[in-house]
Design a protein around this motif. Structure first.
Motif, PDB file in Angstrom:
ATOM      1  N   ALA A   1     -11.991  -2.029  15.803  1.00 54.48           N
ATOM      2  CA  ALA A   1     -12.565  -1.206  14.868  1.00 54.48           C
ATOM      3  C   ALA A   1     -12.466   0.026  15.534  1.00 54.48           C
ATOM      4  O   ALA A   1     -12.423   0.369  16.863  1.00 54.48           O
ATOM      5  CB  ALA A   1     -14.040  -1.496  14.650  1.00 54.48           C
TER       6      ALA A   1
ATOM      7  N   HIS B   1       0.858  -1.114  -0.026  1.00 53.38           N
ATOM      8  CA  HIS B   1      -0.133   0.097  -0.019  1.00 53.38           C
ATOM      9  C   HIS B   1       0.812   1.377  -0.092  1.00 53.38           C
ATOM     10  O   HIS B   1       1.887   1.472   0.824  1.00 53.38           O
ATOM     11  CB  HIS B   1      -0.832   0.052   1.211  1.00 53.38           C
ATOM     12  CG  HIS B   1      -1.964   1.130   1.404  1.00 53.38           C
ATOM     13  ND1 HIS B   1      -3.220   1.184   0.625  1.00 53.38           N
ATOM     14  CD2 HIS B   1      -1.620   2.394   1.618  1.00 53.38           C
ATOM     15  CE1 HIS B   1      -3.577   2.221   0.843  1.00 53.38           C
ATOM     16  NE2 HIS B   1      -2.882   2.999   1.435  1.00 53.38           N
TER      17      HIS B   1
ATOM     18  N   GLY C   1      -3.306  -0.361   8.080  1.00 53.41           N
ATOM     19  CA  GLY C   1      -3.093  -0.816   6.806  1.00 53.41           C
ATOM     20  C   GLY C   1      -1.818  -1.576   6.379  1.00 53.41           C
ATOM     21  O   GLY C   1      -1.613  -2.688   7.072  1.00 53.41           O
ATOM     22  N   ARG C   2      -0.802  -0.939   5.738  1.00 57.29           N
ATOM     23  CA  ARG C   2       0.536  -1.619   5.804  1.00 57.29           C
ATOM     24  C   ARG C   2       1.403  -0.531   6.528  1.00 57.29           C
ATOM     25  O   ARG C   2       2.661  -0.887   6.341  1.00 57.29           O
ATOM     26  CB  ARG C   2       0.723  -2.027   4.213  1.00 57.29           C
ATOM     27  CG  ARG C   2       0.026  -3.333   3.636  1.00 57.29           C
ATOM     28  CD  ARG C   2       0.464  -4.310   4.550  1.00 57.29           C
ATOM     29  NE  ARG C   2      -0.565  -5.609   4.110  1.00 57.29           N
ATOM     30  CZ  ARG C   2      -1.653  -6.003   4.804  1.00 57.29           C
ATOM     31  NH1 ARG C   2      -2.428  -5.300   5.512  1.00 57.29           N
ATOM     32  NH2 ARG C   2      -2.153  -6.994   3.993  1.00 57.29           N
TER      33      ARG C   2
ATOM     34  N   ALA D   1      -5.239   4.842  13.624  1.00 63.91           N
ATOM     35  CA  ALA D   1      -6.349   4.099  13.601  1.00 63.91           C
ATOM     36  C   ALA D   1      -6.574   3.140  12.694  1.00 63.91           C
ATOM     37  O   ALA D   1      -7.378   2.511  12.788  1.00 63.91           O
ATOM     38  CB  ALA D   1      -7.672   4.915  14.114  1.00 63.91           C
ATOM     39  N   THR D   2      -5.898   3.505  11.637  1.00 62.47           N
ATOM     40  CA  THR D   2      -5.937   2.591  10.340  1.00 62.47           C
ATOM     41  C   THR D   2      -4.746   2.156   9.731  1.00 62.47           C
ATOM     42  O   THR D   2      -4.262   2.793   8.689  1.00 62.47           O
ATOM     43  CB  THR D   2      -6.678   3.515   9.213  1.00 62.47           C
ATOM     44  OG1 THR D   2      -6.153   4.780   9.093  1.00 62.47           O
ATOM     45  CG2 THR D   2      -8.264   3.631   9.527  1.00 62.47           C
TER      46      THR D   2
ATOM     47  N   GLN E   1     -19.061   3.912  11.354  1.00 58.30           N
ATOM     48  CA  GLN E   1     -17.657   3.648  12.070  1.00 58.30           C
ATOM     49  C   GLN E   1     -17.153   5.054  12.153  1.00 58.30           C
ATOM     50  O   GLN E   1     -16.599   5.486  13.391  1.00 58.30           O
ATOM     51  CB  GLN E   1     -16.949   2.802  11.492  1.00 58.30           C
ATOM     52  CG  GLN E   1     -17.227   1.461  11.657  1.00 58.30           C
ATOM     53  CD  GLN E   1     -16.672   0.662  12.960  1.00 58.30           C
ATOM     54  OE1 GLN E   1     -15.377   1.027  13.150  1.00 58.30           O
ATOM     55  NE2 GLN E   1     -17.351  -0.085  13.499  1.00 58.30           N
TER      56      GLN E   1
HETATM   57  C1  LIG Z   1      -6.386   3.082   3.348  1.00 56.86           C
HETATM   58  S1  LIG Z   1      -5.676   1.768   4.393  1.00 56.86           S
HETATM   59  C2  LIG Z   1      -4.586   2.711   5.339  1.00 56.86           C
HETATM   60  C3  LIG Z   1      -3.403   2.456   4.798  1.00 56.86           C
HETATM   61  C4  LIG Z   1      -2.303   3.143   5.877  1.00 56.86           C
HETATM   62  N1  LIG Z   1      -2.523   4.593   6.277  1.00 56.86           N
HETATM   63  C5  LIG Z   1      -1.062   2.732   5.038  1.00 56.86           C
HETATM   64  O1  LIG Z   1      -0.228   3.988   5.071  1.00 56.86           O
HETATM   65  O2  LIG Z   1      -0.446   1.782   4.922  1.00 56.86           O
HETATM   66  C6  LIG Z   1      -7.299   1.795   5.224  1.00 56.86           C
HETATM   67  C7  LIG Z   1      -7.160   0.601   6.484  1.00 56.86           C
HETATM   68  O3  LIG Z   1      -8.083   1.145   7.662  1.00 56.86           O
HETATM   69  C8  LIG Z   1      -8.663  -0.222   8.105  1.00 56.86           C
HETATM   70  N2  LIG Z   1     -10.056   0.266   8.448  1.00 56.86           N
HETATM   71  C9  LIG Z   1     -11.038   0.583   7.670  1.00 56.86           C
HETATM   72  N3  LIG Z   1     -12.080   1.037   8.637  1.00 56.86           N
HETATM   73  C10 LIG Z   1     -11.774   0.663   9.692  1.00 56.86           C
HETATM   74  C11 LIG Z   1     -12.397   0.651  11.033  1.00 56.86           C
HETATM   75  N4  LIG Z   1     -13.637   1.215  11.013  1.00 56.86           N
HETATM   76  N5  LIG Z   1     -11.596   0.214  12.159  1.00 56.86           N
HETATM   77  C12 LIG Z   1     -10.419   0.038  12.028  1.00 56.86           C
HETATM   78  N6  LIG Z   1      -9.827  -0.107  10.848  1.00 56.86           N
HETATM   79  C13 LIG Z   1     -10.501   0.147   9.959  1.00 56.86           C
HETATM   80  C14 LIG Z   1      -8.822  -1.023   6.769  1.00 56.86           C
HETATM   81  O4  LIG Z   1      -8.578  -2.494   7.179  1.00 56.86           O
HETATM   82  C15 LIG Z   1      -7.262  -0.783   6.127  1.00 56.86           C
HETATM   83  O5  LIG Z   1      -6.380  -1.620   6.471  1.00 56.86           O
END
Ligand SMILES: C[S@@+](CC[C@H](N)C(=O)[O-])C[C@H]1O[C@@H](n2cnc3c(N)ncnc32)[C@H](O)[C@@H]1O
Length: 308
Positions: A77, A4, A30-31, A27-28, A217
């Motif tokens: 979440a 990502h 990802g990678r 909180a997100t 959410q």
């Molecule tokens: C756009 S990606 C984030 C990428 C990260 N900023 C990076 O640089 O790698 C969004 C991430 O948020 C997580 N996500 C989305 N909604 C969520 C929620 N309600 N609670 C926790 N994680 C969430 C997804 O599983 C995903 O891994």
């Protein structure tokens, strides 16, 4: 599979104004593109709490930061943000909170996650495959009105009636269990083609948002953010479509204004003062970033600062 690529990375770091000894929440995860860049700016006193609801993202975080005592990793979440931040004893002490919402490239690109019409896979779409129902399970039971409402509300799909009827008619013959089946049903209904957009784009977006309860959410996390941030702490939200951005924009505006009944009066009580300073102007990706990472085209970063 590509990793990502974090969007609006420099802009987000500038907005967070990372203090070397500060406490940050991503909180997100990802990678971990944003998380790694935050960590590079923290010294040994700084702390980073990372969350994600996706077990694969959490496994990546555990692998990437196994030896870093500054990092706490929580699978949850972000609607449960307060409980997670309370467990860390950080309520009112968070210097920066990042929500980079939506899906990650690995989620989109793994056919077995069922997010994409580009390759065939089980019609799942759950960010956390261990909780809730898959898109296939929901489509097997929802009635035509429910399906239509989801397509209209979360996909802004104008042909929602025709598509929902086609889905219900198709499942009477054969259960809809794969992304290719659903994409095919939609393609047969949408005969007028838009350039550069698959006819099932809006349907997949709608189902994903619904299955993962994405808008509530977001609303729930935003409502919690004020009391988690330290005075001067920054809330940074990156969203990818207008439904999300509208929620963020309205939230930040509403909470940067004095309670209307006190507006214009000389002595405003503390409880009527807004949570945030006036929000910063929205930031979008520049031409260079869009060229290297087309996903950034629709990204919008909004930033609000907790009133000191
Ligand atoms: C756009 S990606 C984030 C990428 C990260 N900023 C990076 O640089 O790698 C969004 C991430 O948020 C997580 N996500 C989305 N909604 C969520 C929620 N309600 N609670 C926790 N994680 C969430 C997804 O599983 C995903 O891994």
């Amino acid at each position: 599979m590509s990793d990502h690529q974090p969007v609006l990375l420099h802009e987000t770091l500038a907005a967070l104004a990372v203090k070397p000894g500060g406490r940050y929440v991503d909180a997100t995860y990802g990678r971990g593109g944003h998380a790694r860049a935050i960590l590079e700016r923290l010294d040994e006193r700084g702390r980073l709490l990372v969350m994600d609801r996706d077990p694969q993202a959490i496994a990546a975080a555990r692998c990437n930061h196994a030896d870093d005592a500054r990092v706490t990793i929580v699978k949850d979440a972000f609607a449960n943000l307060t409980a997670v931040v309370e467990a860390a004893d950080w309520c009112g002490r968070v210097d920066g909170l990042l929500l980079d919402i939506g899906v990650s490239s690995p989620q989109l690109e793994q056919p077995e996650r069922g997010f994409s019409f580009q390759s065939d896979g089980p019609l799942d779409m759950r960010m956390d495959p261990d909780s809730g129902q898959s898109a296939a399970d929901w489509l097997a039971h929802a009635d035509v009105v429910e399906i239509g409402n989801v397509l209209r509300r979360f996909g802004e799909e104008r042909s929602y009636k025709r598509i929902s009827r086609a889905i219900v008619a198709a499942r009477d013959h054969q259960a809809i269990t794969t992304t290719a089946q659903l994409a095919d049903i939609v393609s047969k209904v949408i005969t007028v083609r838009e350039s550069h957009r698959h006819p099932a784009t809006r349907v997949f977006q709608a189902l994903r948002i619904f299955i993962n309860d994405e808008l509530s959410q977001l609303e729930t996390a935003l409502k919690q953010s004020g009391k988690l941030l330290a005075p001067g702490g920054r809330l940074c939200v990156i969203s990818f479509h207008s439904l999300e951005d509208r929620i963020v924009k309205r939230f930040m505006r509403r909470h940067s204004l004095v309670d209307p009944i006190w507006r214009g009066l000389p002595d405003i009580p503390e409880s009527a003062l807004p949570l945030f300073e006036r929000p910063h102007t929205a930031v979008r990706a520049g031409a260079e970033e869009i060229e290297h990472n087309p996903r950034s085209r629709s990204a919008v970063l909004r930033v609000a600062e907790r009133r000191a």
